[in-house]
Design a protein around this motif. Structure first.
Motif: not given
Length: 318
Positions: A249-257, A305-318
């Motif tokens: 589990v992290g904080a600040t969702n990077f593209a690699v995350g 944001i988790t694997q369960d709801n990540m479809s609601n978020f666009t992939k980070p650009v960073f």
């Protein structure tokens, strides 16, 4: 749009002035950033800030980067004071060390807006507003994500966690750790944080920290990292060692995350946009100069944001 090198600045603080070509700007704002090249979040923030300035006819900005060097950032603030900019935005390299320079700006009648990572409380009287995420809330939400997953797995009474924090002395690192450390015992009182070590926001260093954890501890059920860049470093160490079943589990969702979440290797994080961060800082400075009523703590939301709801978020650009 016009862009010219600032020859009037000393070598130590040389930067760029950004302005819209439509005419003379109403406001001249200086910004000294933490360390643009250290990770993709800060690089994206820098680009978004410059684009926001270029899109605003009323603003000209002196854009500086401290390169993670406290002494350099202090020199940059002092130089901006000498240039008599109308507002200074600071992304602090160290929340304590920059206070005397911030005080100088305040005493010179220049409003200071702190962006992304706040300065220490002792300097609050010299700051007009903080614009950025609520990092304590982010840490707290990360603890909730981890606890909920442990409960789903049925290990909430036995789980052991290691933590990889950010750069020592950096307010964001301190606050995210505090939020996590305070909240986890409230939601999962039997989960144990066995050790915390700094990863300095660096993926390679965090991988080495995790390698040491894996040697030291036979049982690691979860890893909390202060951002996804460090979290993926820890994930890489676990994969190389063949240690499976660890919840990251992290904080600040990077593209690699985000990508690691898509693969099912990384469980969750906190969604935070550097573009929103940069735009909010500039808007806060302009609102202050316009005489608007701006809250001291001017937070923008950072949802889970988790694997369960990540479809609601666009992939980070960073």
């Amino acid at each position: 749009m016009k862009l010219r090198t600032m020859l009037t600045l000393s070598t130590a603080v040389a930067g760029l002035v950004f302005a819209n070509a439509a005419g003379a700007a109403e406001y001249r704002i200086g910004i000294t950033q933490n360390n643009v090249g250290v990770d993709s979040y800060q690089t994206t923030y820098d680009k978004a800030f410059k684009e926001a300035v270029e899109a605003n006819d009323a603003v000209e900005a002196v854009v500086l980067d401290a390169g993670g060097d406290v002494a350099r950032q202090i020199a940059q603030i002092e130089d901006l004071i000498q240039q008599q900019v109308q507002a200074i935005i600071i992304w602090p390299t160290n929340g304590e060390a920059v206070i005397p320079a911030v005080r100088k700006a305040h005493n010179a009648g220049i409003p200071v807006i702190v962006t992304n990572s706040n300065i220490a409380e002792a300097g609050f009287d010299f700051v007009k507003s903080f614009s950025g995420p609520d990092n304590i809330t982010q840490g707290s939400r990360s603890a909730e994500i981890m606890c909920d997953k442990f409960k789903e797995m049925g290990i909430e009474t036995t789980a052991q966690v290691v933590q990889i924090s950010g750069q020592p002395g950096y307010t964001t690192a301190i606050e995210r750790q505090k939020g996590f450390d305070d909240r986890l015992p409230e939601v999962c009182p039997d989960v144990t944080v066995v050790e915390t070590q700094p990863g300095d926001w660096n993926r390679e260093k965090s991988q080495k920290v995790m390698e040491a954890f894996l040697v030291k501890y036979d049982k690691i059920d979860g890893v909390y990292a202060g951002d996804d860049n460090m979290g993926v470093g820890a994930l890489n160490a676990a994969k190389a060692a063949g240690r499976e079943g660890i919840i990251f589990v992290g904080a600040t969702n990077f593209a690699v995350g985000y990508e690691a979440m898509e693969k099912g290797e990384y469980w969750g994080s906190i969604y935070q946009s550097p573009v929103d961060d940069a735009k909010a800082a500039l808007k806060t400075a302009i609102d202050v100069l316009d005489g608007k009523d701006v809250p001291f703590l001017n937070y923008f939301d950072t949802p889970k944001i988790t694997q369960d709801n990540m479809s609601n978020f666009t992939k980070p650009v960073f």
